[in-house]
Scaffold this motif. Structure first.
Motif, PDB file in Angstrom:
ATOM      1  N   ALA A 191      -3.788   8.871   4.679  1.00  0.00           N
ATOM      2  CA  ALA A 191      -4.509   8.862   3.399  1.00  0.00           C
ATOM      3  C   ALA A 191      -3.846   7.809   2.514  1.00  0.00           C
ATOM      4  O   ALA A 191      -2.616   7.686   2.494  1.00  0.00           O
ATOM      5  CB  ALA A 191      -4.438  10.232   2.756  1.00  0.00           C
ATOM      6  N   ILE A 192      -4.653   7.041   1.803  1.00  0.00           N
ATOM      7  CA  ILE A 192      -4.135   5.900   1.033  1.00  0.00           C
ATOM      8  C   ILE A 192      -4.227   6.200  -0.452  1.00  0.00           C
ATOM      9  O   ILE A 192      -5.276   6.633  -0.943  1.00  0.00           O
ATOM     10  CB  ILE A 192      -4.936   4.629   1.379  1.00  0.00           C
ATOM     11  CG1 ILE A 192      -4.810   4.362   2.887  1.00  0.00           C
ATOM     12  CG2 ILE A 192      -4.440   3.426   0.584  1.00  0.00           C
ATOM     13  CD1 ILE A 192      -5.765   3.341   3.405  1.00  0.00           C
ATOM     14  N   GLU A 193      -3.137   5.938  -1.142  1.00  0.00           N
ATOM     15  CA  GLU A 193      -3.104   6.275  -2.569  1.00  0.00           C
ATOM     16  C   GLU A 193      -4.005   5.351  -3.379  1.00  0.00           C
ATOM     17  O   GLU A 193      -4.112   4.158  -3.112  1.00  0.00           O
ATOM     18  CB  GLU A 193      -1.654   6.196  -3.090  1.00  0.00           C
ATOM     19  CG  GLU A 193      -1.523   6.846  -4.452  1.00  0.00           C
ATOM     20  CD  GLU A 193      -0.124   6.737  -5.039  1.00  0.00           C
ATOM     21  OE1 GLU A 193       0.863   6.586  -4.301  1.00  0.00           O
ATOM     22  OE2 GLU A 193      -0.041   6.804  -6.280  1.00  0.00           O
TER      23      GLU A 193
ATOM     24  N   GLY B  27      -5.962  15.403  -3.873  1.00  0.00           N
ATOM     25  CA  GLY B  27      -4.619  15.458  -4.436  1.00  0.00           C
ATOM     26  C   GLY B  27      -3.596  15.645  -3.332  1.00  0.00           C
ATOM     27  O   GLY B  27      -3.950  15.727  -2.146  1.00  0.00           O
ATOM     28  N   PRO B  28      -2.303  15.758  -3.705  1.00  0.00           N
ATOM     29  CA  PRO B  28      -1.251  15.910  -2.696  1.00  0.00           C
ATOM     30  C   PRO B  28      -1.376  17.202  -1.887  1.00  0.00           C
ATOM     31  O   PRO B  28      -0.885  17.286  -0.769  1.00  0.00           O
ATOM     32  CB  PRO B  28       0.045  15.927  -3.515  1.00  0.00           C
ATOM     33  CG  PRO B  28      -0.320  15.763  -4.925  1.00  0.00           C
ATOM     34  CD  PRO B  28      -1.788  15.729  -5.078  1.00  0.00           C
TER      35      PRO B  28
ATOM     36  N   ASP C 261      -4.101  18.213  -0.683  1.00  0.00           N
ATOM     37  CA  ASP C 261      -5.308  17.980   0.131  1.00  0.00           C
ATOM     38  C   ASP C 261      -6.582  18.596  -0.450  1.00  0.00           C
ATOM     39  O   ASP C 261      -7.627  18.596   0.197  1.00  0.00           O
ATOM     40  CB  ASP C 261      -5.121  18.468   1.580  1.00  0.00           C
ATOM     41  CG  ASP C 261      -4.212  17.529   2.368  1.00  0.00           C
ATOM     42  OD1 ASP C 261      -3.914  16.422   1.852  1.00  0.00           O
ATOM     43  OD2 ASP C 261      -3.783  17.905   3.473  1.00  0.00           O
TER      44      ASP C 261
ATOM     45  N   PHE D 192      -5.273  10.546  -3.334  1.00  0.00           N
ATOM     46  CA  PHE D 192      -5.465   9.692  -2.164  1.00  0.00           C
ATOM     47  C   PHE D 192      -6.936   9.516  -1.824  1.00  0.00           C
ATOM     48  O   PHE D 192      -7.752  10.418  -2.051  1.00  0.00           O
ATOM     49  CB  PHE D 192      -4.778  10.329  -0.942  1.00  0.00           C
ATOM     50  CG  PHE D 192      -3.288  10.455  -1.089  1.00  0.00           C
ATOM     51  CD1 PHE D 192      -2.445   9.435  -0.640  1.00  0.00           C
ATOM     52  CD2 PHE D 192      -2.723  11.577  -1.683  1.00  0.00           C
ATOM     53  CE1 PHE D 192      -1.064   9.553  -0.779  1.00  0.00           C
ATOM     54  CE2 PHE D 192      -1.342  11.699  -1.823  1.00  0.00           C
ATOM     55  CZ  PHE D 192      -0.510  10.683  -1.376  1.00  0.00           C
TER      56      PHE D 192
ATOM     57  N   ARG E 255      -9.553  11.045   6.558  1.00  0.00           N
ATOM     58  CA  ARG E 255      -9.332  11.922   7.714  1.00  0.00           C
ATOM     59  C   ARG E 255     -10.502  12.902   7.822  1.00  0.00           C
ATOM     60  O   ARG E 255     -10.939  13.465   6.835  1.00  0.00           O
ATOM     61  CB  ARG E 255      -8.000  12.666   7.564  1.00  0.00           C
ATOM     62  CG  ARG E 255      -6.799  11.708   7.649  1.00  0.00           C
ATOM     63  CD  ARG E 255      -5.496  12.405   7.363  1.00  0.00           C
ATOM     64  NE  ARG E 255      -5.470  12.968   6.016  1.00  0.00           N
ATOM     65  CZ  ARG E 255      -4.410  13.642   5.525  1.00  0.00           C
ATOM     66  NH1 ARG E 255      -3.339  13.822   6.246  1.00  0.00           N
ATOM     67  NH2 ARG E 255      -4.464  14.120   4.302  1.00  0.00           N
TER      68      ARG E 255
ATOM     69  N   LEU F 192       0.853  -1.186   0.000  1.00  0.00           N
ATOM     70  CA  LEU F 192       0.000   0.000   0.000  1.00  0.00           C
ATOM     71  C   LEU F 192       0.889   1.236   0.000  1.00  0.00           C
ATOM     72  O   LEU F 192       1.945   1.259   0.625  1.00  0.00           O
ATOM     73  CB  LEU F 192      -0.912   0.018   1.220  1.00  0.00           C
ATOM     74  CG  LEU F 192      -1.971  -1.085   1.290  1.00  0.00           C
ATOM     75  CD1 LEU F 192      -2.877  -0.877   2.486  1.00  0.00           C
ATOM     76  CD2 LEU F 192      -2.810  -1.130   0.023  1.00  0.00           C
ATOM     77  N   SER F 193       0.471   2.258  -0.727  1.00  0.00           N
ATOM     78  CA  SER F 193       1.187   3.525  -0.753  1.00  0.00           C
ATOM     79  C   SER F 193       0.328   4.519   0.017  1.00  0.00           C
ATOM     80  O   SER F 193      -0.839   4.719  -0.314  1.00  0.00           O
ATOM     81  CB  SER F 193       1.365   3.952  -2.221  1.00  0.00           C
ATOM     82  OG  SER F 193       1.705   5.311  -2.293  1.00  0.00           O
ATOM     83  N   TYR F 194       0.872   5.095   1.074  1.00  0.00           N
ATOM     84  CA  TYR F 194       0.057   5.983   1.930  1.00  0.00           C
ATOM     85  C   TYR F 194       0.916   7.071   2.531  1.00  0.00           C
ATOM     86  O   TYR F 194       2.131   7.026   2.480  1.00  0.00           O
ATOM     87  CB  TYR F 194      -0.622   5.151   3.026  1.00  0.00           C
ATOM     88  CG  TYR F 194       0.332   4.416   3.929  1.00  0.00           C
ATOM     89  CD1 TYR F 194       0.876   3.193   3.552  1.00  0.00           C
ATOM     90  CD2 TYR F 194       0.705   4.938   5.172  1.00  0.00           C
ATOM     91  CE1 TYR F 194       1.769   2.510   4.368  1.00  0.00           C
ATOM     92  CE2 TYR F 194       1.591   4.265   5.999  1.00  0.00           C
ATOM     93  CZ  TYR F 194       2.116   3.050   5.591  1.00  0.00           C
ATOM     94  OH  TYR F 194       2.997   2.379   6.399  1.00  0.00           O
ATOM     95  N   LYS F 195       0.240   8.093   3.068  1.00  0.00           N
ATOM     96  CA  LYS F 195       1.001   9.166   3.722  1.00  0.00           C
ATOM     97  C   LYS F 195       0.394   9.439   5.090  1.00  0.00           C
ATOM     98  O   LYS F 195      -0.740   9.069   5.353  1.00  0.00           O
ATOM     99  CB  LYS F 195       0.999  10.433   2.866  1.00  0.00           C
ATOM    100  CG  LYS F 195      -0.374  11.073   2.642  1.00  0.00           C
ATOM    101  CD  LYS F 195      -0.247  12.406   1.952  1.00  0.00           C
ATOM    102  CE  LYS F 195      -1.592  13.093   1.820  1.00  0.00           C
ATOM    103  NZ  LYS F 195      -1.567  14.376   1.181  1.00  0.00           N
TER     104      LYS F 195
END
Lengths: 71, 543
Positions: B341-343, B259-260, B262, B300, B304, A68-71
């Protein structure tokens, strides 16, 4: 690789081998610990875990490419 | 290889929701029914791990005027129904919902009809949330209780035709390495979708697909080889979901696609919404790919701002939908949707088209019926049409005698020799090699960029691959032979896709012809492809 059987917990009932949609336990013999013959064909939808009568006797190990790719 | 003959009134190929419903109904009406299933009906196919939404019209929820619901249904991008089936859905969907509930598939949530997800804010919601984790077990039990015969690990691979009528099918018994000839008065095709034709999100990992990778378009291929019509094979479809862990069910996530920076990528919601979800990627499945290609990405699924109760609610439905694997993995890696947040990503291509069948589930071949994802989608569509198909077949077989299949012995013997050759060969190509090669050809020559020159070369490559595969494929055991049969089916479907794509000389939907970069109003028709004595024939049908 994908399904990992806990040999101490496994009751050798064979239900996982019987129901696996991908037949990854092909060649499993009755009353023996299931053989994960084709691990790379596992879809990881966890049918084996759902059907297994013992909690924790089967675990899925997710292969690295399915990260999984997540931040 | 041994051979055995089994006779039945109705043979259902594939024990998914459509096939099980057809079998149950036909048996109730007095027919003898056998289901052949290449996995096990308890967990097989696209509905095997469960499902959580059923497209449904319930007057007590939606109101007595069905018109807005019907319009929402026809227009919905994820449902994609053919208009001629819409009134049947309107009449029957609640009936099947009540039937399933009475059988033990919980169709209510906390005692009420719960509608949520895949919806546009302010529009009617037509997706009924149901706890379908046990649906295949319940349907299997209902079928067995009525006396339907279920044969698991039997891979049907060829229809038997006598004088233009379908009179049975050949199947391979995986566990016992033998060939079974099924003779039937009617055959029902319900083998599901067509996965593994194009590369997926992780091409080196063949079985990582958003829909069940064991559904390989077997019905489409059998019908095509038997001379039946396929439709819409030129249109690719593209799904989307969690990046790298390919899985359907993005509509179940309670989050906003951001998007990145937010910022939401779509116009529909700005904070997580349990009822509506973020429908943006239903409309725009390539959004994730588009953002990546332009460098603006990634995008993502951002939960949240949701509550813990929202996440518990989401997890409940994801489990019923068969997404337990992804949740267990997140727990193990300590990925918390309230914090992380998951891509997301756009997945590989699939095929929109399939077997042509009408509202009575009749195909273009006499004696052959079909439903479910042989063409089109949704659990509601599969089960309603399966039920109707069961009734139509029970009626059709009245007064029909079994055909004399000895006149077709030649094709049965040819199939037997083909299977034996694959099993006996010592050296040659594995099914994996054939599958991977097919995927690279389809992606490069019939992907999102198409033209006459690309398709011509692609077809040459494909025909060479087919020849090589026919002469070199090796299976060390029954399991591998089953996979070989799947790949041979996919090769035929690949051919139908490329030929249809070459025939439609325009750009329409995701069928993108760079040599005909416009939509031609004169071609607003349905393209059928079929074979007559191994010659390919196209027919353009009015919508």
């Amino acid at each position: 690789m994908p399904p990992v059987i806990n040999a101490e917990k496994c009751k050798k009932c064979g239900v996982c081998a019987e129901i696996c949609p991908g037949d990854v336990f092909y060649g499993t013999k009755k009353k023996e610990i299931p053989v994960v013959a084709f691990p790379e064909e596992c879809w990881h939808e966890a049918s084996c875990i759902d059907a297994c009568p013992v909690d924790g006797a089967i675990e899925l190990r997710i292969p690295l490419p399915m990260m999984l790719s997540y931040k | 290889m041994e051979k055995e003959v089994v006779k039945t009134d109705i043979l259902c190929v594939g024990g998914g929701p459509a096939g099980l419903m057809a079998a149950i109904r036909a048996r109730e009406l007095g027919a003898d029914v056998i289901i052949v299933e290449k996995s096990n009906t308890l967990y097989s196919g696209g509905g095997g791990a469960g499902n959580d939404h059923y497209v449904c019209y319930i007057p007590e929820v939606h109101g007595r005027d069905p018109k807005p619901i019907l319009e929402a249904y026809i227009r919905h991008p994820q449902v994609g129904i053919r208009p001629e089936f819409a009134n049947i859905w309107l009449d029957k969907s609640f009936e099947i919902v009540k039937l399933w509930d009475s059988w033990g598939i919980p169709m209510k949530y906390n005692g009420r009809w719960e509608f949520a997800g895949h919806a546009f804010p302010g529009e009617p919601i037509i997706h009924l949330k149901y706890s379908g984790g046990n649906q295949k077990q319940v349907l299997t039990k209902q079928a067995l209780q009525r006396g339907v015969g279920i044969l698991n690990r039997f891979t049907a691979f060829e229809l038997i035709k006598v004088k233009n009528r379908v009179v049975g099918a050949l199947a391979f018994d995986t566990l016992n390495d033998r060939l079974i000839v099924f003779q039937a008065k009617a055959v029902f095709m319900g083998t599901g979708s067509c996965i593994r034709l194009f590369p997926n999100a992780t091409p080196a990992w063949l079985f990582n697909s958003n829909n069940c990778p064991f559904t390989t378009g077997d019905g489409r291929a059998m019908v095509y080889r038997a001379g039946g019509a396929l439709r819409d094979m030129e249109y690719p479809v593209q799904w989307a979901g969690i990046k790298y862990f390919a899985r359907s069910g993005k509509g179940t996530w309670i989050g906003v696609l951001r998007g990145p920076d937010d910022k939401p990528v779509g116009p529909f919601i700005t904070k997580p919404d349990r009822i509506y979800g973020d429908v943006t990627s239903d409309m725009w499945t390539s959004v994730f790919d588009d953002y990546m290609k332009s460098g603006k990405g990634p995008v993502f699924m951002d939960c949240r701002g949701a509550t813990r109760e929202d996440i518990d609610y989401m997890r409940y439905w994801l489990i019923h939908e068969g997404n337990r694997g992804i949740l267990d993995y997140m727990d193990k890696e300590r990925i918390d949707p309230l914090k992380n947040a998951i891509e997301m990503s756009t997945y590989g291509l699939g095929v929109k088209g399939g077997v042509e069948y009408n509202t009575d589930c009749e195909t273009s071949l006499q004696g052959l019926f079909a439903a479910g994802q042989e063409y089109g989608g949704s659990m509601a569509f599969a089960t309603i049409q399966g039920w109707i198909g069961g009734e139509k077949m029970a009626n059709y077989i009245k007064g029909i005698a079994h055909a004399d299949i000895s006149v077709d012995n030649k094709s049965i013997e040819t199939s037997k020799m083909k299977l034996t050759a694959i099993r006996n060969r010592k050296n040659g190509a594995s099914w994996q090699e054939a599958n991977i090669t097919l995927q690279q050809i389809l992606k490069d020559y019939a992907g999102l960029v198409r033209s006459e020159t690309l398709l011509n070369q692609g077809l040459q490559n494909l025909e060479r691959l087919k020849d090589t595969v026919n002469n070199t494929l090796v299976a060390r055991n029954g399991h591998e032979l089953g996979r070989c049969l799947e790949v041979m089916n996919l090769l035929d479907i690949g051919e139908a896709v490329m030929l249809s794509a070459r025939e439609r000389k325009e750009t329409r939907g995701k069928h993108n012809r760079t040599d005909f970069p416009f939509t031609n109003p004169l071609l607003n028709k349905i393209l059928h492809i079929k074979k007559e004595d191994s010659k390919v024939i196209f027919e353009w049908k009015s919508k």
